[in-house]
Design a protein around this motif. Sequence first.
Motif, PDB file in Angstrom:
ATOM      1  N   ALA A 267      -9.735   5.298   0.102  1.00  0.00           N
ATOM      2  CA  ALA A 267      -9.344   5.597   1.485  1.00  0.00           C
ATOM      3  C   ALA A 267      -8.323   6.723   1.595  1.00  0.00           C
ATOM      4  N   PHE A 268      -7.387   6.806   0.629  1.00  0.00           N
ATOM      5  CA  PHE A 268      -6.254   7.716   0.807  1.00  0.00           C
ATOM      6  C   PHE A 268      -6.028   8.741  -0.305  1.00  0.00           C
TER       7      PHE A 268
ATOM      8  N   PRO B  62       0.801  -1.237   0.000  1.00  0.00           N
ATOM      9  CA  PRO B  62       0.000   0.000   0.000  1.00  0.00           C
ATOM     10  C   PRO B  62       0.828   1.279   0.000  1.00  0.00           C
ATOM     11  N   GLU B  63       1.876   1.316   0.832  1.00  0.00           N
ATOM     12  CA  GLU B  63       2.671   2.547   0.927  1.00  0.00           C
ATOM     13  C   GLU B  63       3.293   2.919  -0.420  1.00  0.00           C
ATOM     14  N   SER B  64       3.783   1.941  -1.152  1.00  0.00           N
ATOM     15  CA  SER B  64       4.411   2.221  -2.440  1.00  0.00           C
ATOM     16  C   SER B  64       3.400   2.804  -3.421  1.00  0.00           C
TER      17      SER B  64
ATOM     18  N   PHE C 133       2.285   6.450  -2.432  1.00  0.00           N
ATOM     19  CA  PHE C 133       3.303   7.464  -2.710  1.00  0.00           C
ATOM     20  C   PHE C 133       3.559   7.642  -4.205  1.00  0.00           C
ATOM     21  N   LEU C 134       3.531   6.561  -4.975  1.00  0.00           N
ATOM     22  CA  LEU C 134       4.030   6.615  -6.354  1.00  0.00           C
ATOM     23  C   LEU C 134       2.944   6.525  -7.413  1.00  0.00           C
ATOM     24  N   ARG C 135       1.819   5.923  -7.100  1.00  0.00           N
ATOM     25  CA  ARG C 135       0.730   5.681  -8.064  1.00  0.00           C
ATOM     26  C   ARG C 135       1.260   4.888  -9.274  1.00  0.00           C
TER      27      ARG C 135
END
Length: 346
Positions: free
Chosen positions: A343-344, A254-256, A259-261
Amino acid sequence: AIYDARPDITAIVHAHPVALVAFSICRQVPDTRLFHQAHFVCGQPGFAPYALPGSSRLGQNIAATFAAGSDSVILENHGVVVGGTSLAHAFQRFEAFEFAGKTVIKGRHLGDVNYLTEAQLEMAQQRNVRLESFEPRAATSQEKELRRQLCVFIRRGCRQRLLISTEGSFSVRVDCDSFLITPSQQDRETLDIQDFVLVRNERCEAGRIPSRATLAHRAIYRKHPGINAIVFAHPVNATAFSITSARFDARTIPESYIFLRDVQRVPYGVQYEPNGRVADFVSLTSPAAILENDGVLVTGSTVLDAFDRLEVLESTAEAVINSRVIGDVAPMPDSVIEELKDAFLK
């Protein structure tokens, strides 16, 4: 012996860095035509046959290779020797040579490595920035703070090997007409706040030479008002994707993805075009791109934001490369991506 063979060389670096030792013990020389900067910084690579360490024979072998025109020399079953016109120049050459070796090794985990032709190398080398100069007023407190931020994060990037030597560029928007950018051909780790060049519209700060990527930075700022910081860099693992045809997919964790799409791929040479077409490959919703045979392009809303994304891009690329010895990568499915967006990313 080297100094006698090459009077133009006034400084020498001898070392045993891991990537170049790997080439040494395989009796190979890394091809530096991965990207233009490494190729021109390293000079002519060469190979010297083995001889007993410390012996006159080893000195003769190395000197003969330098005499034949080599500037960066792999020593058979030993290490590397690099020469330059100053200690700083020799060390820059050494860094670039080791970086090229590391990138080739990482790239081969992903597939065949793509090398540049002489015409492509010349295209990059011939680009230049011709801007009229102006005398800026005294820096505002905001500009001073932005200069400080560039210093802090560029030094951090050098420590983390995200930036090396004179390669890459970093900029930050000052206002709608101006931005600060790294100078041309200066070691990134030694930059201080006064070294960054103020560019305003079609002009640049008098007495300074801005990065040769200035026009690309300007095009991105003009097309995307929400982008306030830009970095062109050559971190080893992400750059491995740029020298191969392997697709970079940020849908790993998820973090990647947050941040990067979706990371775009820019055909070689687009970033050198005067029409600013490189700006079409990034946006607020697609903040990073892989530049074919030229590293990566990362943008952000602040210097910290752009640097965070550069770190995530490199760590994601390293994880994907490392996974190749474990099994097939299982990217997150579309349903998970849509859930993350809801969500983000709204």
